[in-house]
Design a protein around this motif. Structure first.
Motif, PDB file in Angstrom:
ATOM      1  N   TYR A 124       0.741  -1.183   0.046  1.00 17.45           N
ATOM      2  CA  TYR A 124      -0.042  -0.173   0.079  1.00 17.45           C
ATOM      3  C   TYR A 124       0.880   1.179   0.020  1.00 17.45           C
ATOM      4  CZ  TYR A 124      -3.822   3.261   1.080  1.00 17.45           C
ATOM      5  OH  TYR A 124      -4.760   4.213   0.852  1.00 17.45           O
ATOM      6  N   ASN A 125       0.581   2.237  -0.984  1.00 19.36           N
ATOM      7  CA  ASN A 125       1.220   3.352  -1.164  1.00 19.36           C
ATOM      8  C   ASN A 125       0.578   4.554  -1.054  1.00 19.36           C
ATOM      9  OD1 ASN A 125       2.805   5.564  -2.293  1.00 19.36           O
ATOM     10  ND2 ASN A 125       4.410   3.979  -2.856  1.00 19.36           N
ATOM     11  N   SER A 146       1.343   7.684  -1.112  1.00 20.13           N
ATOM     12  CA  SER A 146       1.469   8.636  -1.982  1.00 20.13           C
ATOM     13  C   SER A 146       1.034   8.481  -3.424  1.00 20.13           C
ATOM     14  CB  SER A 146       3.097   8.736  -2.523  1.00 20.13           C
ATOM     15  OG  SER A 146       3.908   9.000  -1.270  1.00 20.13           O
ATOM     16  N   ASP A 147       0.742   7.130  -3.625  1.00 20.67           N
ATOM     17  CA  ASP A 147       0.137   6.962  -5.109  1.00 20.67           C
ATOM     18  C   ASP A 147      -1.381   7.284  -4.819  1.00 20.67           C
ATOM     19  OD1 ASP A 147       2.218   6.055  -5.926  1.00 20.67           O
ATOM     20  OD2 ASP A 147       2.105   3.736  -5.899  1.00 20.67           O
ATOM     21  N   ALA A 202      -1.689  11.068  -4.969  1.00 12.35           N
ATOM     22  CA  ALA A 202      -1.384  11.610  -6.450  1.00 12.35           C
ATOM     23  C   ALA A 202      -2.609  11.403  -7.653  1.00 12.35           C
ATOM     24  CB  ALA A 202      -0.074  10.747  -6.840  1.00 12.35           C
ATOM     25  N   TYR A 203      -3.150  10.030  -7.237  1.00 14.05           N
ATOM     26  CA  TYR A 203      -4.473   9.705  -8.062  1.00 14.05           C
ATOM     27  C   TYR A 203      -5.540  10.808  -7.840  1.00 14.05           C
ATOM     28  CZ  TYR A 203      -8.237   7.114 -10.031  1.00 14.05           C
ATOM     29  OH  TYR A 203      -9.298   6.639 -10.786  1.00 14.05           O
ATOM     30  N   CYS A 216      -9.289   5.810  -5.364  1.00 12.92           N
ATOM     31  CA  CYS A 216      -7.896   6.396  -4.786  1.00 12.92           C
ATOM     32  C   CYS A 216      -7.393   5.320  -3.748  1.00 12.92           C
ATOM     33  CB  CYS A 216      -8.332   7.704  -3.935  1.00 12.92           C
ATOM     34  SG  CYS A 216      -8.668   9.186  -4.808  1.00 12.92           S
ATOM     35  N   ALA A 244      -5.991   2.678  -6.039  1.00 12.91           N
ATOM     36  CA  ALA A 244      -4.743   3.363  -6.701  1.00 12.91           C
ATOM     37  C   ALA A 244      -3.507   3.200  -5.740  1.00 12.91           C
ATOM     38  CB  ALA A 244      -4.935   4.615  -7.013  1.00 12.91           C
ATOM     39  N   GLY A 245      -3.981   3.302  -4.302  1.00 13.44           N
ATOM     40  CA  GLY A 245      -2.779   2.971  -3.331  1.00 13.44           C
ATOM     41  C   GLY A 245      -2.501   1.627  -3.203  1.00 13.44           C
TER      42      GLY A 245
END
Length: 282
Positions: free
Chosen positions: A114-115, A117-118, A121-122, A151, A154-155
């Motif tokens: 799990y990120n 930041s991603d 960013a999404y 979101c 995406a993370g």
């Protein structure tokens, strides 16, 4: 980054300023839509039953709609979408009435999968214009939960369940979206509906807590990419947001959302009179 580092960063960070291209005015459409639906249902039942009801008498309203569904839906000028959404929302409120105001679930997402930041960013990229790879649910009650679900996915949050059937999509233990058409068999209610989203993440977040106002207590609890549900007076979630930044001076959060298409509004700018839930996603 360790949780302790994230906590310290939150208190020294300067909120980032974003440009909302083509978004000229912030209107909380989710709140206005919720009020319109609640008032419509109360007036509909009062005029058909001869018994004056109110927006707070949700159990009576729910039972009446279910008992008289066919005759109501046969009326020429009926707003069937409002009726269906009301039943869906308050069936969830009824089923989850015993959930505590706060709970630690112990459901942790591995840092490697799990990120955050991603996910942020999404949100920054697709708060506006919308991602055409997903359906746009604004014509069917709003797109807020759909956006926040995107979101989280995406993370690195994993979908659950198999798209393609109504039973799977209505199963509150599933969370998925497939395709870019508004097909309710391919997108689970928990992915696209604010109150169903609430029921799913009360179980599947690492923890959650309910707050009555925006301030130091809620600020200490929430972090970027945590999701937020805004509640109405009956405890039904009517809007879903995602935390994308901090306002450490005012102990506030900067939010991303759809249906009102923002990436800069603070949580305190939303109607939080009846409370809100923060779901820890890490």
């Amino acid at each position: 980054m360790l949780a302790e580092d994230i906590y310290i960063e939150k208190y020294i960070a300067v909120p980032t300023s974003y440009t909302e291209a083509e978004i000229t005015e912030f209107v909380d459409l989710a709140y206005e839509t919720m009020l319109a639906r609640e008032n419509y249902i109360a007036e509909l039942i009062s005029s058909n039953s001869g018994v004056e009801t109110t927006t707070t008498a949700w159990e009576y309203n729910l039972n009446y709609l279910k008992a008289h569904y066919n005759e109501l839906m046969a009326q020429e000028d009926i707003n069937g979408e409002y009726v269906d959404l009301y039943i869906e929302d308050y069936e969830i409120v009824l089923a989850t009435g015993d959930m505590p105001e706060a709970r630690i679930n112990g459901v942790r997402t591995l840092a490697s999968s799990y990120n955050a930041s991603d996910a942020v960013a999404y949100a920054q990229k697709y708060f506006y214009p919308y991602n055409s790879e997903y359906p746009d649910w604004r014509p069917y009650g709003g797109d807020c939960a759909n956006f926040v679900s995107q979101c989280l996915y995406a993370g690195g949050k994993s979908m659950k369940g198999t798209p393609g059937s109504s039973s799977s999509a209505q199963d509150w233990s599933n969370w998925f979206s497939s395709g870019n058409s508004c097909n309710t068999s391919n997108v689970s209610s928990t992915w696209r509906g604010a109150n169903a989203f609430k029921s799913y993440w009360q179980v599947n977040s690492s923890s959650y807590a309910t707050f009555s106002y925006v301030g130091e207590e809620s600020y200490d609890y929430g972090f970027t990419v945590d999701a937020v549900s805004l509640l109405n007076e009956n405890g039904s979630a009517y809007h879903t947001l995602i935390i994308v930044g901090y306002d450490p001076v005012n102990h506030d959060f900067i939010m991303g959302a759809h249906s009102d298409s923002t990436i800069t509004k603070k949580l305190s700018e939303y109607p939080t009179y009846y409370g809100f839930i923060i779901y820890n996603m890490r």
